[in-house]
Design a protein around this motif. Structure first.
Motif, PDB file in Angstrom:
ATOM      1  N   TYR A   1       0.866  -1.183   0.000  1.00  0.00           N
ATOM      2  CA  TYR A   1       0.000   0.000   0.000  1.00  0.00           C
ATOM      3  C   TYR A   1       0.903   1.234   0.000  1.00  0.00           C
ATOM      4  O   TYR A   1       2.114   1.124  -0.232  1.00  0.00           O
ATOM      5  CB  TYR A   1      -1.009  -0.026   1.156  1.00  0.00           C
ATOM      6  CG  TYR A   1      -0.439  -0.170   2.544  1.00  0.00           C
ATOM      7  CD1 TYR A   1       0.116  -1.378   2.964  1.00  0.00           C
ATOM      8  CD2 TYR A   1      -0.455   0.894   3.446  1.00  0.00           C
ATOM      9  CE1 TYR A   1       0.640  -1.519   4.242  1.00  0.00           C
ATOM     10  CE2 TYR A   1       0.068   0.759   4.728  1.00  0.00           C
ATOM     11  CZ  TYR A   1       0.622  -0.446   5.107  1.00  0.00           C
ATOM     12  OH  TYR A   1       1.144  -0.574   6.362  1.00  0.00           O
TER      13      TYR A   1
ATOM     14  N   ALA B   1      -3.164  -5.991  -2.163  1.00  0.00           N
ATOM     15  CA  ALA B   1      -2.872  -4.624  -2.614  1.00  0.00           C
ATOM     16  C   ALA B   1      -4.196  -3.895  -2.842  1.00  0.00           C
ATOM     17  O   ALA B   1      -5.235  -4.543  -2.994  1.00  0.00           O
ATOM     18  CB  ALA B   1      -2.054  -4.676  -3.904  1.00  0.00           C
ATOM     19  N   PRO B   2      -4.181  -2.549  -2.892  1.00  0.00           N
ATOM     20  CA  PRO B   2      -5.440  -1.825  -3.105  1.00  0.00           C
ATOM     21  C   PRO B   2      -6.089  -2.215  -4.433  1.00  0.00           C
ATOM     22  O   PRO B   2      -5.395  -2.467  -5.423  1.00  0.00           O
ATOM     23  CB  PRO B   2      -5.009  -0.351  -3.159  1.00  0.00           C
ATOM     24  CG  PRO B   2      -3.650  -0.304  -2.553  1.00  0.00           C
ATOM     25  CD  PRO B   2      -3.024  -1.646  -2.768  1.00  0.00           C
TER      26      PRO B   2
ATOM     27  N   TRP C   1       1.249   3.344  -8.285  1.00  0.00           N
ATOM     28  CA  TRP C   1       0.588   4.487  -7.626  1.00  0.00           C
ATOM     29  C   TRP C   1      -0.371   5.183  -8.601  1.00  0.00           C
ATOM     30  O   TRP C   1      -1.481   5.562  -8.247  1.00  0.00           O
ATOM     31  CB  TRP C   1       1.669   5.463  -7.126  1.00  0.00           C
ATOM     32  CG  TRP C   1       1.162   6.632  -6.348  1.00  0.00           C
ATOM     33  CD1 TRP C   1       0.899   6.674  -5.010  1.00  0.00           C
ATOM     34  CD2 TRP C   1       0.896   7.949  -6.863  1.00  0.00           C
ATOM     35  NE1 TRP C   1       0.471   7.934  -4.661  1.00  0.00           N
ATOM     36  CE2 TRP C   1       0.458   8.726  -5.769  1.00  0.00           C
ATOM     37  CE3 TRP C   1       0.972   8.529  -8.123  1.00  0.00           C
ATOM     38  CZ2 TRP C   1       0.103  10.070  -5.910  1.00  0.00           C
ATOM     39  CZ3 TRP C   1       0.625   9.851  -8.270  1.00  0.00           C
ATOM     40  CH2 TRP C   1       0.194  10.614  -7.165  1.00  0.00           C
TER      41      TRP C   1
ATOM     42  N   THR D   1      -3.643   3.464  -8.628  1.00  0.00           N
ATOM     43  CA  THR D   1      -4.348   3.241  -7.352  1.00  0.00           C
ATOM     44  C   THR D   1      -4.490   4.584  -6.629  1.00  0.00           C
ATOM     45  O   THR D   1      -5.404   5.350  -6.946  1.00  0.00           O
ATOM     46  CB  THR D   1      -3.581   2.201  -6.492  1.00  0.00           C
ATOM     47  OG1 THR D   1      -2.201   2.610  -6.403  1.00  0.00           O
ATOM     48  CG2 THR D   1      -3.657   0.801  -7.067  1.00  0.00           C
ATOM     49  N   ALA D   2      -3.585   4.858  -5.692  1.00  0.00           N
ATOM     50  CA  ALA D   2      -3.713   6.079  -4.874  1.00  0.00           C
ATOM     51  C   ALA D   2      -3.619   7.355  -5.702  1.00  0.00           C
ATOM     52  O   ALA D   2      -4.304   8.345  -5.410  1.00  0.00           O
ATOM     53  CB  ALA D   2      -2.652   6.072  -3.773  1.00  0.00           C
TER      54      ALA D   2
ATOM     55  N   ASN E   1      -6.106   2.967  -1.691  1.00  0.00           N
ATOM     56  CA  ASN E   1      -5.058   2.741  -0.701  1.00  0.00           C
ATOM     57  C   ASN E   1      -5.627   1.835   0.388  1.00  0.00           C
ATOM     58  O   ASN E   1      -6.835   1.554   0.388  1.00  0.00           O
ATOM     59  CB  ASN E   1      -4.588   4.089  -0.126  1.00  0.00           C
ATOM     60  CG  ASN E   1      -3.151   4.023   0.389  1.00  0.00           C
ATOM     61  OD1 ASN E   1      -2.593   2.939   0.602  1.00  0.00           O
ATOM     62  ND2 ASN E   1      -2.555   5.183   0.599  1.00  0.00           N
ATOM     63  N   LEU E   2      -4.764   1.387   1.297  1.00  0.00           N
ATOM     64  CA  LEU E   2      -5.243   0.533   2.388  1.00  0.00           C
ATOM     65  C   LEU E   2      -4.960   1.187   3.727  1.00  0.00           C
ATOM     66  O   LEU E   2      -4.757   0.501   4.738  1.00  0.00           O
ATOM     67  CB  LEU E   2      -4.589  -0.856   2.300  1.00  0.00           C
ATOM     68  CG  LEU E   2      -4.944  -1.659   1.038  1.00  0.00           C
ATOM     69  CD1 LEU E   2      -4.182  -2.988   0.999  1.00  0.00           C
ATOM     70  CD2 LEU E   2      -6.451  -1.921   0.951  1.00  0.00           C
ATOM     71  N   GLN E   3      -4.929   2.506   3.737  1.00  0.00           N
ATOM     72  CA  GLN E   3      -4.774   3.224   5.002  1.00  0.00           C
ATOM     73  C   GLN E   3      -6.095   3.161   5.782  1.00  0.00           C
ATOM     74  O   GLN E   3      -7.167   3.049   5.180  1.00  0.00           O
ATOM     75  CB  GLN E   3      -4.418   4.692   4.730  1.00  0.00           C
ATOM     76  CG  GLN E   3      -3.031   4.886   4.168  1.00  0.00           C
ATOM     77  CD  GLN E   3      -1.930   4.602   5.181  1.00  0.00           C
ATOM     78  OE1 GLN E   3      -2.192   4.485   6.380  1.00  0.00           O
ATOM     79  NE2 GLN E   3      -0.704   4.461   4.700  1.00  0.00           N
TER      80      GLN E   3
ATOM     81  N   CYS F   1      -9.963   3.930   4.539  1.00  0.00           N
ATOM     82  CA  CYS F   1     -10.244   3.650   3.122  1.00  0.00           C
ATOM     83  C   CYS F   1     -11.267   2.521   3.007  1.00  0.00           C
ATOM     84  O   CYS F   1     -11.260   1.578   3.806  1.00  0.00           O
ATOM     85  CB  CYS F   1      -8.977   3.196   2.392  1.00  0.00           C
ATOM     86  SG  CYS F   1      -7.803   4.512   2.110  1.00  0.00           S
TER      87      CYS F   1
ATOM     88  N   PHE G   1      -9.847  -4.528  -2.194  1.00  0.00           N
ATOM     89  CA  PHE G   1      -8.464  -4.959  -2.435  1.00  0.00           C
ATOM     90  C   PHE G   1      -8.391  -6.175  -3.349  1.00  0.00           C
ATOM     91  O   PHE G   1      -9.409  -6.845  -3.596  1.00  0.00           O
ATOM     92  CB  PHE G   1      -7.725  -5.215  -1.114  1.00  0.00           C
ATOM     93  CG  PHE G   1      -8.337  -6.258  -0.228  1.00  0.00           C
ATOM     94  CD1 PHE G   1      -8.012  -7.594  -0.362  1.00  0.00           C
ATOM     95  CD2 PHE G   1      -9.234  -5.891   0.771  1.00  0.00           C
ATOM     96  CE1 PHE G   1      -8.569  -8.559   0.469  1.00  0.00           C
ATOM     97  CE2 PHE G   1      -9.797  -6.843   1.614  1.00  0.00           C
ATOM     98  CZ  PHE G   1      -9.470  -8.179   1.460  1.00  0.00           C
TER      99      PHE G   1
END
Ligand code: GUN
Ligand code: ZN
Length: 440
Positions: free
Chosen positions: A10, A68-69, A367, A370-371, A385-387, A390, A394
């Motif tokens: 992530y 992963a996201p 990136w 995704t983010a 993202n996987l913060q 979120c 995934f």
């Protein structure tokens, strides 16, 4: 609450450093409902640390896998699935000979429904969990895509394609009945009705969608801009500066604008949450206009290579500092796979930039899909993202999915080599599962 133990990939939260990947060899991802009952990430990090904070949580273990996201795709056309791989001498003949005839079939609601079901399932199968997509100029095509995305919980942003000139008559926006409201006015009434019905419902969002400036009259672009001003949190999507003939045509039709991109600004269609596909044939004034308006580019490398449109200028975009992210652009684009798109973006960096070429790192490429793409949509911290906080979208990747992937990834001696092996060799077989945030 539920937890997943696996290797985790992530990103640092939002902005800086922009595309810095966090990789946990043995990680734990804890998901659970937020206050609205939507399943979000509650905690993420090294297994030992996180499990100590959630001793009761039930853990599903994915040995040898990477979580992963879900991928965020900034531009595609669900009515063009059947057009993939149609060769033409550039954009305009491709539109005329293949794309417009296929889009015409979307006048039938049953045709829309089966195409939407296939498209949404295919995006999910390839790991895409958020998508900004074109429908056609038929309201039924928009209803069909929203209905299907809601059913499968893909986060979908779409809207009615606005076209009131320079396309086959059957594809232009239609008046309600002959002699009633004029077609342009009706297209704006239909857009607003669709927006009110679908925007903000579950994971759905509306995008005001002028196809591109050459197929809209001044009146339609003006109306689209007025709608955008009334609804600042909806998205805008269109195309710009993809192909030399298209650019010349747009300059001819809107001679008082400073550039093709400026035409959109002149009608109030450049702002945050406005995503413009391609953005290839820009000068620095255009790049500054993108940055200052808060608009973002959908970079479509497989499409640009297939149609011979040109190369997105990464260095120019970064110099100006506008946002961008990756997109499959089906069906000018040749694949639903985010891995194919990331690899094509790498080729574009190598082939298209200055004399020495630009080597986009695998972390940058990932990136951007995704983010970075989420940031372009104004959805940082929501998807991509996987913060913690979120939405829990995934993919579970199996780096041993094919004999060659297994052999090559086993040789990877650092994170960049592992990511690059997956980007270069990956496709839908690498995506073992796509997990979508549920609502309770
Ligand atoms: N410009 C206007 N319409 C389209 C489309 O459908 N695909 C692409 N690639 N460019 C466009
Ligand atoms: Zn497109």
């Amino acid at each position: 609450m539920k937890a997943y133990r696996s290797s985790l990939l992530y990103f640092q939260p939002s902005s800086e450093p922009r595309h810095s990947v966090i990789y946990e060899e043995d990680g734990l991802l804890v998901v659970g409902p937020n206050h609205q009952g939507v399943q979000v990430v509650q905690a993420v990090g090294p297994y030992r640390d996180v499990v100590a904070r959630y001793p009761e949580v039930s853990v599903q273990h994915f040995p040898g896998r990477i979580i992963a996201p879900g991928f965020v795709d900034l531009h595609s056309h669900y009515p063009q699935t059947n057009v993939i791989g149609s060769p033409a001498d550039g954009l305009l003949p491709w539109l005329e000979n293949y794309t417009f005839p296929e889009e015409n079939r979307f006048s039938a609601p049953e045709y829309c429904a089966q195409a939407a079901a296939f498209f949404v399932a295919e995006m999910l199968r390839h790991g895409v969990t958020t998508s900004l997509t074109f429908a056609t100029s038929h309201p039924a095509s928009v209803h069909a895509l929203f209905t299907e995305a809601q059913r499968q919980r893909l986060r979908m942003i779409t809207g009615l394609c606005l076209m009131d000139r320079h396309a086959p008559p059957d594809l232009l926006n239609r008046p309600c009945r002959p002699g009633g409201t004029d077609a342009t006015e009706q297209s704006l009434i239909d857009s607003e009705a669709l927006l009110k019905q679908w925007h903000g419902v579950d994971r759905l969002g509306y995008a005001i969608t002028p196809r591109f400036a050459p197929t809209s009259t001044d009146a339609q672009l003006h109306g689209a801009g007025a709608l955008a001003a009334r609804y600042p949190d909806v998205w805008i999507q269109s195309h710009v500066a993809e192909n030399h003939e298209e650019v010349a045509w747009a300059r001819d039709l809107f001679p008082t604008s400073d550039s093709y991109l400026s035409t959109y600004a002149d009608f109030g269609l450049l702002r945050q949450r406005a995503i413009y596909a391609h953005c290839i044939h820009f000068d620095d004034a255009d790049r500054v206009l993108m940055r200052d308006s808060g608009a973002a580019a959908a970079v479509c490398p497989t499409s640009n290579l297939f149609l011979g449109s040109g190369f997105f200028d990464y260095a120019g975009a970064d110099r100006a500092g506008f946002h961008y992210g990756l997109a499959n652009d089906v069906g000018g684009g040749t694949s639903f796979s985010p891995f194919h798109t990331m690899l094509a973006a790498y080729y574009v960096g190598r082939e298209g930039q200055t004399k020495t070429g630009l080597s986009l790192s695998p972390q940058q490429l990932w990136w951007q899909h995704t983010a970075g793409a989420a940031q372009a949509l104004g959805l940082s911290g929501v998807v991509g993202n996987l913060q913690p906080g979120c939405e829990a979208d995934f993919v579970v990747l199996n780096p041993k999915a094919t004999p060659l992937l297994e052999r090559r990834t086993a040789q990877a001696s650092n994170l960049d080599e592992l990511l690059f092996a997956m980007i270069v060799l990956g496709d839908d077989r690498l995506v073992e599962q796509t997990v979508i945030s549920q609502a309770f």
